[in-house]
Design a protein around this motif. Structure first.
Motif, PDB file in Angstrom:
ATOM      1  N   ASN A  61      14.515 124.095 -33.236  1.00  0.00           N
ATOM      2  CA  ASN A  61      14.147 123.998 -31.829  1.00  0.00           C
ATOM      3  C   ASN A  61      13.776 125.352 -31.244  1.00  0.00           C
ATOM      4  OD1 ASN A  61      14.674 121.120 -31.179  1.00  0.00           O
ATOM      5  ND2 ASN A  61      16.692 121.666 -31.969  1.00  0.00           N
ATOM      6  N   ALA A  65      12.750 122.005 -18.515  1.00  0.00           N
ATOM      7  CA  ALA A  65      12.973 121.102 -19.641  1.00  0.00           C
ATOM      8  C   ALA A  65      11.816 121.200 -20.639  1.00  0.00           C
ATOM      9  CB  ALA A  65      13.144 119.666 -19.142  1.00  0.00           C
ATOM     10  N   ASN A  75      10.019 123.574 -23.964  1.00  0.00           N
ATOM     11  CA  ASN A  75      10.464 123.850 -25.331  1.00  0.00           C
ATOM     12  C   ASN A  75      11.707 124.724 -25.371  1.00  0.00           C
ATOM     13  OD1 ASN A  75       8.327 122.570 -26.990  1.00  0.00           O
ATOM     14  ND2 ASN A  75       7.035 123.919 -25.760  1.00  0.00           N
ATOM     15  N   SER A  94      14.727 122.817 -24.073  1.00  0.00           N
ATOM     16  CA  SER A  94      15.153 121.885 -25.111  1.00  0.00           C
ATOM     17  C   SER A  94      15.978 122.592 -26.185  1.00  0.00           C
ATOM     18  CB  SER A  94      13.919 121.237 -25.728  1.00  0.00           C
ATOM     19  OG  SER A  94      14.289 120.423 -26.823  1.00  0.00           O
ATOM     20  N   LEU A 126      16.571 114.448 -22.352  1.00  0.00           N
ATOM     21  CA  LEU A 126      16.472 115.682 -23.138  1.00  0.00           C
ATOM     22  C   LEU A 126      17.781 115.741 -23.923  1.00  0.00           C
ATOM     23  CD1 LEU A 126      14.675 118.221 -23.610  1.00  0.00           C
ATOM     24  CD2 LEU A 126      16.180 119.416 -22.012  1.00  0.00           C
ATOM     25  N   TRP A 127      17.709 115.370 -25.198  1.00  0.00           N
ATOM     26  CA  TRP A 127      18.909 115.162 -26.010  1.00  0.00           C
ATOM     27  C   TRP A 127      19.824 114.187 -25.277  1.00  0.00           C
ATOM     28  CZ3 TRP A 127      17.768 117.004 -30.633  1.00  0.00           C
ATOM     29  CH2 TRP A 127      16.848 118.038 -30.721  1.00  0.00           C
TER      30      TRP A 127
END
Lengths: 238, 238
Positions: free
Chosen positions: A118, B116, B118, B121, B151-152
């Motif tokens: 990630n 929110a 990359n 995340s 997001l997760w």
DNA sequence: TAGATTGTTAATCGATTAACAATC
DNA sequence: TAGATTGTTAATCGATTAACAATC
């Protein structure tokens, strides 16, 4: 418990951790590390001004927009020569160019990335590299499920091939975005591939020869400092 | 060109950028910022040792594994009291616990994340938070295409609701993972929501009242310093 | 020229290091 | 007890700040 060998102690001490070592200005004098760190902040602001078409800037304006004092700014520049005109200030595009040159960002610098998770993905996607003429030229991972897959516009390569790949690319810098347990192996790979400067995002201490520069970015440590500051209404050390 | 108001200059100067402000130890003395930063490194190593079941550790071993000198380690601890036993060293789990307490990481600390994308995340997915008892409690964005999506294990919330959401959560810390142009707005939102400490990942200078702590993580600046170091075979300032 | 701002020096301030008495 | 290692002090080292002569 393992004990440190003298070699390893020496390797650690002679790199970035102690803050003892200095850069060298063009005139041969030592450049303090904080000065180098601030140069990049000046550059960021100058890039902004340049895009806005602003022609000149004074040290007082640098202070107002970056929080770094005007005296500090002038002192920082003084390690590298004369840049401004008394009574006028600094020509934005000239100063921008000269700071970029000092930081060797006047030419494209290639970067190898180890870790296609990630964080690695976010690093590749980061839109700011180009402005600084940095380019992530290749991404490596040791996970067979990832190797061969795309990461944005790059193909994830086998970490085993890092030496061969960089024989072509000749990248001088690397970034480590792997779990702490794999960080040392990632560093070893980068170094074998000829990388001379490494930015480590893993919460781990990297061992490397004194000829390899290592800097660490640890957001968890940053958060820990901020946590200490919580509750103190002023006078906190951060 | 805008000129800084005195207010804003003061706000900047009284926060993290100058390195002038100090923390306060339990005894009322000032704690240097570098000491706070190193405490987190000691904690990381102690967590490792604790998991390995190691009972005691000596300052020389800290030096060997972290690169921070034994004298520095003992000096750092001395701001907060006595922790070791002459001739023996330090009891790992006791020291780990006491450093965590100093850093206020002996209780769960909630964190709000703005952004929110990359990087956001990657921050949510980072596996290290739990060990430090930090928890990202909510994620915010201003992009309607993202709001409401997961997001997760979190739902991306509307940044407009940040004040209301944190009336419940009462998080004290925040992280900014948005583009530079939106960083100030993100900070303003966090501050309105009652956050007292902010970690800013955007390459932008954040303005905030002196009662709010701001620290910056700028990997592009780190890379710029490393770029300067490239080519110097030794004696580089990093 | 008068006003403004730089580059640089000296003074201040703070952090690191080394050494050692205290003590387990 | 003898050996080891801490906590702390004093000395060193380095970075920041303030002030001002030089100069545009």
């Amino acid at each position: 418990m393992t004990r440190a060998t003298d070699e390893w102690k020496q390797a650690l001490a002679s790199r970035c951790l102690s803050g003892r070592d200095m850069g060298r200005s063009s005139e041969g004098g030592a450049v303090p590390t904080p000065t180098l760190e601030r140069l990049s902040t000046y550059l960021r602001y100058l890039l902004e001004l340049d895009q806005l078409g602003v022609e000149t800037v004074r040290s007082a304006e640098i202070e107002a927009h970056t929080g770094i004092s005007a005296a500090q700014f002038r002192k920082d520049l003084s390690y590298f020569g004369e840049f401004g005109k008394p009574g006028i200030g600094y020509y934005v595009s000239d100063l921008r160019r000269r700071i970029a040159t000092i930081l060797k960002l006047d030419r494209e610098q290639l970067v190898l990335l180890v870790g296609a998770g990630n964080l690695g993905s976010a690093l590749v996607a980061f839109p700011g590299w180009e402005q600084y003429r940095l380019r992530i030229a290749a991404v490596f991972d040791n996970n067979v499920a990832k190797i061969g897959r795309p990461l944005w516009d790059l193909e994830i390569l086998d970490i085993e091939h890092i030496v061969a790949v960089n024989r072509e690319l000749r990248a001088g810098m690397g970034m480590i975005a792997v779990p702490a347990a794999s960080a040392q192996a990632a560093a070893d790979g980068l170094i074998r591939a000829g990388v001379r400067a490494i930015l480590n995002f893993a919460p781990a201490t990297i061992r490397a020869e004194p000829t390899v520069w290592v800097r660490n970015v640890s957001f968890i440590q940053e958060m820990a400092v901020l946590s200490y500051c919580l509750g103190s209404d002023g006078g906190c050390g951060c």
